[in-house]
Design an enzyme around this catalytic site. Structure first.
Site, short mmCIF file in Angstrom:
data_model
loop_
_atom_site.label_atom_id
_atom_site.label_comp_id
_atom_site.label_asym_id
_atom_site.label_seq_id
_atom_site.Cartn_x
_atom_site.Cartn_y
_atom_site.Cartn_z
CB ALA A 283 -0.92 0.00 1.22
CG ASP A 329 29.79 26.11 -31.97
OD1 ASP A 329 31.01 26.26 -31.85
OD2 ASP A 329 29.20 26.12 -33.06
CG ASP A 617 26.50 24.82 -35.74
OD1 ASP A 617 27.61 24.62 -35.23
OD2 ASP A 617 26.27 25.78 -36.49
CG ASP A 621 29.87 21.96 -31.84
OD1 ASP A 621 30.85 22.43 -31.25
OD2 ASP A 621 29.25 22.56 -32.74
#
Length: 884
Positions: A283, A329, A617, A621
């Site tokens: 419970a 970046d 991007d 990276d």
């Protein structure tokens, strides 16, 4: 042994045992291919779908639930409980596998970037071969538009420019040359005699000798870093694991106490007390918690998607909310990855790019004429980013280049080369004369200038004027602008030989043009918002130190003159990991860095217990994106590699979206806290009720009562709390960081005292029912009391759901009915609770009786009482907090 970039052309050819004219022979290629393998990237072993599925059951909370299901079915014989718990666990596992199946795409994307074919010299012939068949020593021919198929040491270069931003982070194509580099340690971005796999040739032509293939290339090293990167656990996963362990210990302690006290009081036989203790433990477990957390996170992903943040891994929804560091970046993330004219110097004055200028001004003609940009039919421009920036600037000033070239056609040129750093074009004028337009590096251009134009007046170049031009050039360079000088002359006849010596002399200085990859318009405001939220924004870039520092100042990441906050990759290499971890707090800008530097930065902050978000991007990276607590890829400019390594992708490439996502992440964690506070205080109330009923010898609530309340009455409001509106001031709080947990901020104490309150109110109603009964028989009295306790426990939790909308704020401040989903959830739960008592046929199934109006009045009074009491306690908590 010297590296290829340190070696001369002759030495490289000797090392690879090849000649430029003949190339390798077929047998040598076959032998080397057998030795080094195909020129392709290898991928770490992928987990099977079954392995992924089994991994979902390694979570501690899930293990606890599986044990609970086993006990419920085998020991207590509550097979319905066991089935429901197992269904929750299985659904949670299936959802987790579905999310993870989309997450391992980085290496596949790297493979797709590779060029399928390469032009090589073999057996004294030029041929096209699959790039996978390249071997060290192959002589590769490059021209504009090619993708470099392997790592090459350049041996011939004719105005060769290669765009390497995805690999190095530098936004401007690199001028290539063939001379050896003397330095022992040269960063990737400065290896001007090398061409790297997957970079793009934007201008000129060249020849290179393959010096590395496959995983030995720079891109291969990145792929290896991605493969070897350890999966980091998010703060949410850590918190859930900690919560599971804490609950397990508490539940076991309570079960043992009940078992021991029951035997001591002779409340029941040993088997009966064992079953009672097991029922109590089952419970106490919040069966729906994993599913509720998953649903709240899934709802959070939908909210973020509407705000351009696409979540690829569910825990990432919440992780941003606990972020201490955003390491971003520069190129394409904080900046536009597009060279733009910012300053123009002419007529002895420095002008902003927005200032008016006539199309007849010599500087306008030079920057557009001495230019190889091609304008497509749809208006798009093809060419070197620096040159397209000059043509784009001309368009803003209504300079009609096609018509101007029709009037003054180009008839000859002296192409750009990296030695003299100049380019000249010659144009035919209508009067039979010739317009000579020259652009290039200001210091080189000034050596060939004898005059200067100022408001259409041409005068001899004086020393003072020359010094003023040099001062302007230096001033623009300090601002990290890329500066080009513009000069011209008009001649009546052309020399017999068109070359630099015969054409680029006795020029008239027209002006300077300063260009930069500018920051995104919204980036500075987003940086300020992040700082206000207690998050430290940092810039990591492959660009030169001066450029990085200038952009960081403009964005507000560092203050002007704060040189100590800027460090280069070469300087970072001189520090050991221990030294760097001690010093990492000093730096906010990292320039001229390699992929391994980015991973070191992420790891250093993580070793200090900080939650790190990394945006990027480029291919370079990807390792850091994977190593970070949350990797954020760019949806528009980002490579598929960076997206594949990310936990979240920004659909609009907007840095501000990160701050929006931080707010959403904080809201998600806050709402998960509310759901946990609600569930655990409810379960504590149930445990206390069952414990005291056992100790007092009262009839105990049946397992079906607890199950119905846990999985119906509790679950709907708990899920609805997950979409509560954001509380005011959430972005003015400091980040939670990794050390916080679900019980911080007053939640832990609230769970305890509010759970005790629920239990006491329920026990109080049971006591009232047996003390002032409606019926006369003992069985009927206890049946009514048990029904009233069941109704109270369920109803009191629905009322309490309103209390947990805020830990400290008043219900009337945060708004009781602002969340429509919550309102419907409470109503649905109330109906499902009432059905078990009011609808005929359910009474026997749920072991309950029909209640009279007075009995319902007592139940309702207890439900309202919990709101009143909690509001009073919160009032005094706020008063004491204000005084403190």
């Amino acid at each position: 042994m010297k590296t290829p970039y340190q070696s001369s052309v002759d030495q490289v050819l000797a090392d690879q045992q090849v000649t430029i004219d003949a190339g390798l022979n077929s047998q040598t290629v076959k032998n080397r291919l057998a030795e080094v393998g195909p020129n392709e990237l290898t991928q770490g072993k992928k987990k099977s779908m079954l392995a992924r599925f089994l991994d979902q059951f390694k979570d501690f909370m899930i293990i606890v639930l599986l044990v609970a299901a086993l006990i419920s079915g085998v020991v207590v014989h509550e097979w319905a409980d066991a089935a429901i718990i197992l269904a929750v666990v299985l659904l949670n596992a299936v959802f987790g596998v579905f999310q993870e199946s989309k997450a391992e795409e980085a290496i596949d994307a790297l493979k797709e970037m590779s060029t399928p074919n390469a032009h090589v010299r073999r057996d004294d012939q030029i041929m096209t071969v699959p790039s996978t068949e390249l071997v060290p020593g192959d002589v590769v021919l490059l021209e504009a538009g090619d993708v470099v198929p392997a790592d090459l040491r350049l041996v011939e270069s004719a105005n060769l420019k290669i765009e390497e931003s995805a690999l190095t982070g530098e936004s401007v194509p690199v001028d290539k040359q063939i001379g050896a580099l003397d330095e022992s340690e040269v960063g990737i971005g400065d290896r001007t005699n090398m061409a790297f796999m997957n970079s793009n040739v934007t201008y000129g032509r060249g020849v290179g000798v393959v010096v590395a293939t496959g995983m030995a290339t720079e891109v291969g090293r990145i792929a290896g870093m991605i493969n070897s990167a350890e999966e980091t656990t998010t703060p949410l996963q850590d918190n859930l694991s900690q919560l599971g362990k804490t609950l397990t210990v508490m539940i076991l302690v309570i079960a043992v106490i009940v078992f021991g006290v029951g035997l001591w009081r002779n409340s029941a036989s040993l088997p009966e007390m064992f079953l009672t203790a097991i029922s109590l433990a089952v419970a106490a477990i919040p069966e729906g918690l994993p599913a509720i957390v998953t649903i709240i996170l899934a709802l959070g992903t939908q909210k973020m998607a509407k705000r351009n943040a696409l979540v690829r891994k569910l825990p990432a929804v919440e992780t941003l909310g606990s972020t201490d560091i955003i390491a971003s970046d520069k190129t394409g993330t904080l900046t536009q990855n597009k060279m733009t004219v910012e300053k123009v110097y002419y007529d002895g004055q420095l002008h902003d790019a927005i200032d008016p200028i006539t199309g007849n001004n010599p500087i306008m003609q030079i920057m557009n004429f001495s230019n190889d940009t091609k304008i497509q039919e749809d208006g798009t421009m093809l060419g070197d980013p620096t040159e397209t920036a000059l043509v784009a600037y001309g368009e803003t000033k209504d300079f009609d280049l096609p018509n101007k070239l029709a009037e003054m056609p180009r008839i000859n040129e002296v192409p750009f080369d990296s030695e003299r750093k100049l380019m000249t074009t010659i144009h035919q004028l209508a009067n039979g004369q010739y317009f000579v337009a020259t652009k290039g590096a200001p210091d080189e251009l000034l050596k060939r200038i004898s005059r200067v134009v100022d408001n259409d007046n041409v005068t001899p170049m004086s020393d003072d004027t020359r010094e003023a031009i040099l001062a302007q050039n230096k001033g623009l360079a300090v601002q990290a602008l890329r500066v080009l000088g513009m000069a011209y002359k008009v001649v009546t006849e052309l020399p017999a030989t068109i070359d630099s010596d015969s054409v680029e002399n006795d020029l008239i200085f027209a002006g300077l043009v300063g260009m930069i990859d500018p920051e995104r318009p919204e980036a500075a405001a987003a940086v300020a918002e992040a700082k206000a939220a207690g998050i430290r924004p940092m810039m990591i870039t492959g660009d030169h130190r001066d450029t990085a520092e200038a952009i960081a100042v403009r964005l507000g990441i560092i203050e002007a003159g704060d040189d100590a906050a800027v460090i280069t990759g070469a300087e970072l290499d001189k520090q050991s990991d221990e030294e760097f971890t001690k010093n990492v707090d000093k730096y906010s800008v990292y320039a001229r860095v390699a992929p391994e530097h980015k991973v070191r930065i992420v790891n250093a902050w993580q070793s200090l217990g900080k939650v790190v978000a990394m945006t990027g991007d480029g291919v370079n990276d990807a390792p850091a994106l994977k190593a970070a607590d949350i990797g954020i890829g760019m949806g528009i400019t980002g490579t598929e590699v960076s997206k594949g390594a990310s936990d979240m992708v920004l659909a609009d490439d907007n840095f501000k979206t990160i701050v929006v996502a931080v707010e959403e992440g904080r809201k998600v964690f806050s709402n998960i806290q509310k759901s946990i506070q609600y569930l655990l205080s409810a379960n504590l109330g149930e445990v206390l009720t069952l414990f005291m009923m056992t100790m007092l010898g009262w009839d105990i609530l049946a397992p079906v009562h607890i199950l119905w309340i846990n999985l119906v009455t509790d679950t709907f409001p708990a899920i609805a709390l997950g979409v509560e509106p954001t509380e005011p001031g959430i972005m003015n709080q400091k980040p939670r960081g990794r050390k916080s947990n679900f019980f911080t901020g007053g939640v832990g104490s609230a769970v305890i005292w509010q759970g005790i309150l629920e239990g006491l109110l329920t026990l109080g109603v049971y006591y009232i029912a047996i003390t002032w009964p409606v019926h006369t028989t003992d069985a009927a009295i206890h049946a009514d009391a048990l029904t009233m306790a069941y109704a109270t426990l369920g109803l009191i939790q629905l009322f309490h759901a309103f209390n947990v909308k805020s830990v400290h704020q008043s219900l009337f401040t945060v708004g009781a009915f602002r969340n429509k989903a919550f309102n419907w959830a409470v109503l649905a739960s109330f109906i499902l609770l009432a059905v078990t008592i009011l609808v005929p046929g359910f009474n026997g199934l749920f072991h309950v009786t029909e209640l009279g109006l007075s009995q319902w009045g007592v139940v309702l009074g207890a439900g309202v009482a919990i709101i009143v009491i909690v509001e009073i306690v919160k009032f005094f908590q706020r008063r004491f907090a204000t005084k403190a």
